[in-house]
Design a protein around this motif. Structure first.
Motif, PDB file in Angstrom:
ATOM      1  N   ASP A   1       0.602  -6.782   4.813  1.00  7.20           N
ATOM      2  CA  ASP A   1       1.214  -7.400   3.638  1.00  7.20           C
ATOM      3  C   ASP A   1       2.281  -6.530   2.979  1.00  7.20           C
ATOM      4  O   ASP A   1       3.205  -7.061   2.348  1.00  7.20           O
ATOM      5  N   HIS A   2       2.164  -5.213   3.085  1.00  5.56           N
ATOM      6  CA  HIS A   2       3.157  -4.335   2.464  1.00  5.56           C
ATOM      7  C   HIS A   2       4.463  -4.374   3.270  1.00  5.56           C
ATOM      8  O   HIS A   2       4.453  -4.553   4.491  1.00  5.56           O
ATOM      9  N   THR A   3       5.571  -4.191   2.572  1.00  4.59           N
ATOM     10  CA  THR A   3       6.883  -4.217   3.211  1.00  4.59           C
ATOM     11  C   THR A   3       7.586  -2.864   3.149  1.00  4.59           C
ATOM     12  O   THR A   3       8.793  -2.777   3.341  1.00  4.59           O
ATOM     13  N   ALA A   4       6.821  -1.815   2.871  1.00  5.75           N
ATOM     14  CA  ALA A   4       7.342  -0.442   2.887  1.00  5.75           C
ATOM     15  C   ALA A   4       6.171   0.489   3.198  1.00  5.75           C
ATOM     16  O   ALA A   4       5.030   0.045   3.340  1.00  5.75           O
ATOM     17  N   ALA A   5       6.469   1.764   3.298  1.00  6.11           N
ATOM     18  CA  ALA A   5       5.441   2.744   3.658  1.00  6.11           C
ATOM     19  C   ALA A   5       4.270   2.696   2.693  1.00  6.11           C
ATOM     20  O   ALA A   5       4.449   2.541   1.477  1.00  6.11           O
ATOM     21  N   VAL A   6       3.050   2.839   3.234  1.00  3.94           N
ATOM     22  CA  VAL A   6       1.825   2.805   2.435  1.00  3.94           C
ATOM     23  C   VAL A   6       1.256   4.220   2.389  1.00  3.94           C
ATOM     24  O   VAL A   6       0.646   4.690   3.345  1.00  3.94           O
ATOM     25  N   LYS A   7       1.485   4.866   1.260  1.00  2.00           N
ATOM     26  CA  LYS A   7       0.953   6.225   1.075  1.00  2.00           C
ATOM     27  C   LYS A   7      -0.161   6.252   0.038  1.00  2.00           C
ATOM     28  O   LYS A   7      -1.183   6.933   0.221  1.00  2.00           O
ATOM     29  N   ALA A   8       0.003   5.511  -1.063  1.00  2.00           N
ATOM     30  CA  ALA A   8      -0.948   5.544  -2.174  1.00  2.00           C
ATOM     31  C   ALA A   8      -2.182   4.720  -1.829  1.00  2.00           C
ATOM     32  O   ALA A   8      -2.096   3.507  -1.598  1.00  2.00           O
ATOM     33  N   LEU A   9      -3.345   5.375  -1.800  1.00  2.00           N
ATOM     34  CA  LEU A   9      -4.621   4.727  -1.494  1.00  2.00           C
ATOM     35  C   LEU A   9      -5.676   5.233  -2.471  1.00  2.00           C
ATOM     36  O   LEU A   9      -5.730   6.428  -2.767  1.00  2.00           O
ATOM     37  N   ALA A  10      -6.535   4.327  -2.956  1.00  2.00           N
ATOM     38  CA  ALA A  10      -7.599   4.744  -3.882  1.00  2.00           C
ATOM     39  C   ALA A  10      -8.758   3.757  -3.783  1.00  2.00           C
ATOM     40  O   ALA A  10      -8.583   2.557  -4.019  1.00  2.00           O
ATOM     41  N   TRP A  11      -9.953   4.285  -3.447  1.00  2.00           N
ATOM     42  CA  TRP A  11     -11.167   3.475  -3.406  1.00  2.00           C
ATOM     43  C   TRP A  11     -11.729   3.344  -4.814  1.00  2.00           C
ATOM     44  O   TRP A  11     -11.761   4.307  -5.581  1.00  2.00           O
ATOM     45  N   CYS A  12     -12.184   2.147  -5.147  1.00  2.00           N
ATOM     46  CA  CYS A  12     -12.716   1.879  -6.478  1.00  2.00           C
ATOM     47  C   CYS A  12     -14.064   2.581  -6.666  1.00  2.00           C
ATOM     48  O   CYS A  12     -14.941   2.471  -5.810  1.00  2.00           O
ATOM     49  N   PRO A  13     -14.274   3.293  -7.786  1.00  2.00           N
ATOM     50  CA  PRO A  13     -15.537   4.016  -7.994  1.00  2.00           C
ATOM     51  C   PRO A  13     -16.703   3.119  -8.380  1.00  2.00           C
ATOM     52  O   PRO A  13     -17.851   3.534  -8.272  1.00  2.00           O
ATOM     53  N   PHE A  14     -16.447   1.889  -8.861  1.00  3.17           N
ATOM     54  CA  PHE A  14     -17.535   1.015  -9.298  1.00  3.17           C
ATOM     55  C   PHE A  14     -17.745  -0.186  -8.387  1.00  3.17           C
ATOM     56  O   PHE A  14     -18.621  -0.999  -8.631  1.00  3.17           O
ATOM     57  N   GLN A  15     -16.948  -0.318  -7.318  1.00  2.00           N
ATOM     58  CA  GLN A  15     -17.135  -1.386  -6.337  1.00  2.00           C
ATOM     59  C   GLN A  15     -16.753  -0.829  -4.977  1.00  2.00           C
ATOM     60  O   GLN A  15     -15.578  -0.614  -4.686  1.00  2.00           O
ATOM     61  N   GLY A  16     -17.765  -0.603  -4.138  1.00  4.95           N
ATOM     62  CA  GLY A  16     -17.570   0.158  -2.913  1.00  4.95           C
ATOM     63  C   GLY A  16     -16.607  -0.443  -1.915  1.00  4.95           C
ATOM     64  O   GLY A  16     -15.996   0.282  -1.131  1.00  4.95           O
ATOM     65  N   ASN A  17     -16.447  -1.754  -1.906  1.00  9.50           N
ATOM     66  CA  ASN A  17     -15.578  -2.398  -0.916  1.00  9.50           C
ATOM     67  C   ASN A  17     -14.215  -2.793  -1.495  1.00  9.50           C
ATOM     68  O   ASN A  17     -13.510  -3.606  -0.910  1.00  9.50           O
ATOM     69  N   LEU A  18     -13.846  -2.209  -2.629  1.00 11.24           N
ATOM     70  CA  LEU A  18     -12.560  -2.516  -3.258  1.00 11.24           C
ATOM     71  C   LEU A  18     -11.607  -1.340  -3.066  1.00 11.24           C
ATOM     72  O   LEU A  18     -11.902  -0.211  -3.448  1.00 11.24           O
ATOM     73  N   LEU A  19     -10.455  -1.633  -2.483  1.00 13.01           N
ATOM     74  CA  LEU A  19      -9.437  -0.615  -2.208  1.00 13.01           C
ATOM     75  C   LEU A  19      -8.128  -1.022  -2.857  1.00 13.01           C
ATOM     76  O   LEU A  19      -7.720  -2.185  -2.794  1.00 13.01           O
ATOM     77  N   ALA A  20      -7.467  -0.053  -3.494  1.00  6.34           N
ATOM     78  CA  ALA A  20      -6.128  -0.264  -4.039  1.00  6.34           C
ATOM     79  C   ALA A  20      -5.129   0.485  -3.172  1.00  6.34           C
ATOM     80  O   ALA A  20      -5.375   1.621  -2.754  1.00  6.34           O
ATOM     81  N   SER A  21      -4.004  -0.159  -2.896  1.00  5.85           N
ATOM     82  CA  SER A  21      -2.955   0.462  -2.088  1.00  5.85           C
ATOM     83  C   SER A  21      -1.602   0.212  -2.742  1.00  5.85           C
ATOM     84  O   SER A  21      -1.395  -0.802  -3.407  1.00  5.85           O
ATOM     85  N   GLY A  22      -0.677   1.153  -2.529  1.00  9.83           N
ATOM     86  CA  GLY A  22       0.649   1.038  -3.130  1.00  9.83           C
ATOM     87  C   GLY A  22       1.733   1.177  -2.085  1.00  9.83           C
ATOM     88  O   GLY A  22       1.619   1.988  -1.154  1.00  9.83           O
ATOM     89  N   GLY A  23       2.792   0.403  -2.233  1.00 15.80           N
ATOM     90  CA  GLY A  23       3.899   0.432  -1.287  1.00 15.80           C
ATOM     91  C   GLY A  23       5.079   1.221  -1.805  1.00 15.80           C
ATOM     92  O   GLY A  23       5.252   1.416  -3.010  1.00 15.80           O
ATOM     93  N   GLY A  24       5.921   1.653  -0.874  1.00 11.36           N
ATOM     94  CA  GLY A  24       7.087   2.459  -1.206  1.00 11.36           C
ATOM     95  C   GLY A  24       8.220   1.662  -1.810  1.00 11.36           C
ATOM     96  O   GLY A  24       8.036   0.551  -2.330  1.00 11.36           O
ATOM     97  N   ARG A  25       9.427   2.203  -1.701  1.00 12.99           N
ATOM     98  CA  ARG A  25      10.570   1.664  -2.454  1.00 12.99           C
ATOM     99  C   ARG A  25      10.914   0.234  -2.048  1.00 12.99           C
ATOM    100  O   ARG A  25      11.353  -0.558  -2.876  1.00 12.99           O
ATOM    101  N   GLY A  26      10.725  -0.128  -0.811  1.00  9.47           N
ATOM    102  CA  GLY A  26      11.043  -1.478  -0.373  1.00  9.47           C
ATOM    103  C   GLY A  26       9.946  -2.485  -0.653  1.00  9.47           C
ATOM    104  O   GLY A  26      10.104  -3.668  -0.336  1.00  9.47           O
ATOM    105  N   ASP A  27       8.852  -2.048  -1.278  1.00 11.39           N
ATOM    106  CA  ASP A  27       7.718  -2.928  -1.552  1.00 11.39           C
ATOM    107  C   ASP A  27       7.384  -2.947  -3.045  1.00 11.39           C
ATOM    108  O   ASP A  27       7.342  -4.003  -3.666  1.00 11.39           O
ATOM    109  N   GLU A  28       7.087  -1.767  -3.584  1.00  7.49           N
ATOM    110  CA  GLU A  28       6.861  -1.561  -5.022  1.00  7.49           C
ATOM    111  C   GLU A  28       5.667  -2.333  -5.575  1.00  7.49           C
ATOM    112  O   GLU A  28       5.597  -2.608  -6.768  1.00  7.49           O
ATOM    113  N   CYS A  29       4.713  -2.672  -4.721  1.00 12.31           N
ATOM    114  CA  CYS A  29       3.556  -3.464  -5.147  1.00 12.31           C
ATOM    115  C   CYS A  29       2.265  -2.662  -5.047  1.00 12.31           C
ATOM    116  O   CYS A  29       2.114  -1.814  -4.160  1.00 12.31           O
ATOM    117  N   ILE A  30       1.347  -2.948  -5.975  1.00 14.39           N
ATOM    118  CA  ILE A  30      -0.033  -2.484  -5.874  1.00 14.39           C
ATOM    119  C   ILE A  30      -0.872  -3.670  -5.429  1.00 14.39           C
ATOM    120  O   ILE A  30      -0.834  -4.738  -6.046  1.00 14.39           O
TER     121      ILE A  30
END
Length: 452
Positions: free
Chosen positions: A308-337
């Protein structure tokens, strides 16, 4: 048939609509328009006085005498002359009864007090110089260990900053032929640290003894830009697209190799359970690898390949209160969380931040997410989860905020930017109850000292 029966409607004969409407109105008036006094709630002595003597005194005040005034004063004390109504239409409400004795109220469950709104400082509480830090989006040069020591790679040198006393020490410097340093990651024990290098090697150091324990070689063919620990397993990601699990306790350290990315692996994060690994790359792909569902025929097959991301995916963070929830962030061509259910692979939400997403951190005390950004505002943004409403924007860096790290108590965040400064933010407040630092068993690393 007689005339009486002819003139009266039969039981089966229905009324016309006008009759029904008039009947309903009459019933409505009978039920709601009549006010019937309630005799049991009336004081007849007071009513008799007000209808006779009480009104006479008010109508003809000159006719009053000292004897009548004394009599009215006495009546006022008995009847409470401030009352004006004579008729009563309903009983007075009953006197409240204390259902639970006051001395027993302490045993009842107490309502949760309203938590005051947390103050979020808009400026950093401390700023340190970080000269020669590499302005490279794909590297990971900052980490904060469980022993409250911050590590930061500046060019070829790794520095340690002790947050307890503010002291800074130089751990190691690599030569130009093998450097610069491209990634750092503390082991869970807060004593040992892994250092990825530009020459594809990974060094393991004991920061207390201030010496190198071993060098992991032979796995990668290009710089190692991402690292993460899963107990005694060190996972490395490199520009060659490979992800390698290294058992640091044994001589032949390579135990698994994950193949999926075809460009540089710039983000690696193990879940808290140690069962799932998230990896992001410069190929705009996000992979979820699951150790528990891997088959014997293909033990390194990915669980989800997310595009789904349209740029490099570097930012990753697992949720501390829900084990199967992951947040990811895209680079300059994506800019989405984006937020993912890693069991199903479903994208739960996507938020356009308007700028390059460099790193992500969850608040361990509240349902909040912190993101750091590059072009164009170079800010840190605090979001409320799951509404993703902006709570605060922290500014101060003048170039893209490439790296973030969180203190062991979860309150302070360190950010390093291309403007060569390291800033500390009290963005997550203070924990309600101080959590004692868990003593991590360092036994898995004891074998490193015997490997040469």
């Amino acid at each position: 048939m007689d005339a009486g029966s002819f003139n009266s409607p039969s039981k089966s004969q229905s009324r016309n609509p006008l009759q029904e409407q008039l009947l309903q109105r009459r019933n409505s008036r009978e039920n709601f328009d009549r006010f019937i006094p309630n005799r049991s709630a009336m004081d007849f002595d007071f009513a008799h006085y007000m209808l006779t003597e009480g009104r006479k005194g008010k109508e003809n005040p000159l006719a009053s005498s000292p004897a009548k005034e004394a009599y009215q004063k006495q009546l006022a004390e008995v009847f409470n002359m401030n009352r004006t109504r004579i008729l009563a239409f309903k009983n007075k409400p009953p006197t409240p009864v204390e259902l639970v004795p006051h001395e027993m109220s302490s045993f009842l469950p107490q309502s949760k007090p309203i938590k005051p709104r947390r103050h979020i400082p808009q400026s950093s509480e401390k700023t340190l110089d970080a000269p020669d830090i590499l302005d490279d989006f794909y590297l990971n040069l900052l980490d904060w260990g469980s022993s409250n020591v911050l590590s930061i790679a500046l060019g070829n040198t790794l520095y340690l900053w002790d947050a307890t006393d503010g002291s800074t020490t130089e751990l190691m410097t690599i030569d130009d032929e093998n450097g610069p340093i491209t990634s750092v990651r503390w082991a869970p024990d807060g004593r040992h640290i892994a250092i990825g290098l530009n020459n594809a090697d990974v060094q393991l150091w004991d920061t207390v003894a201030n010496r190198k324990l071993r060098t992991l070689q032979g796995g990668h063919r290009a710089r190692v830009g991402s690292l993460d620990w899963n107990n005694h397993i060190l996972t490395t990601g490199a520009m060659d697209g490979l992800i390698i699990n290294n058992d640091v306790r044994v001589r032949s350290h390579i135990i698994e190799t994950y193949r999926g990315h075809h460009r540089e692996v710039c983000g690696l994060k193990w879940s808290a359970s140690g069962q799932q690994l998230a990896s992001g790359g410069n190929d705009n792909l996000l992979y979820i690898w699951d150790r528990s569902v891997a088959s014997s025929n293909s033990p390194t097959q990915w669980l989800h390949r997310l595009e789904d991301h349209t740029a490099a995916v570097k930012a990753l963070a697992w949720c501390p209160f829900q084990g199967n929830l992951l947040a990811s962030g895209g680079g300059r061509g994506d800019e989405c969380i984006k937020f993912w259910n890693t069991h199903t692979g479903a994208c739960l939400n996507s938020v356009d931040t308007g700028s390059q997403v460099c790193s992500l951190l969850w608040n361990t005390n509240e349902r909040e997410l912190l993101s750091s950004h590059g072009f164009t505002q170079n800010q840190l943004t605090l979001w409320k989860y799951p509404s993703m409403v902006k709570i605060a924007e922290l500014t101060g860096h003048t170039s893209r905020v490439l790296f973030m790290a969180q203190s062991p108590d979860g309150c302070t965040v360190a950010s390093a930017a291309a403007d060569e400064t390291l800033r500390f933010w009290n963005v997550f407040g203070n924990p309600e109850v101080a959590k004692p630092t868990s003593k991590t068993n360092s036994e898995p690393f004891s074998n490193i000292n015997r490997i040469r």
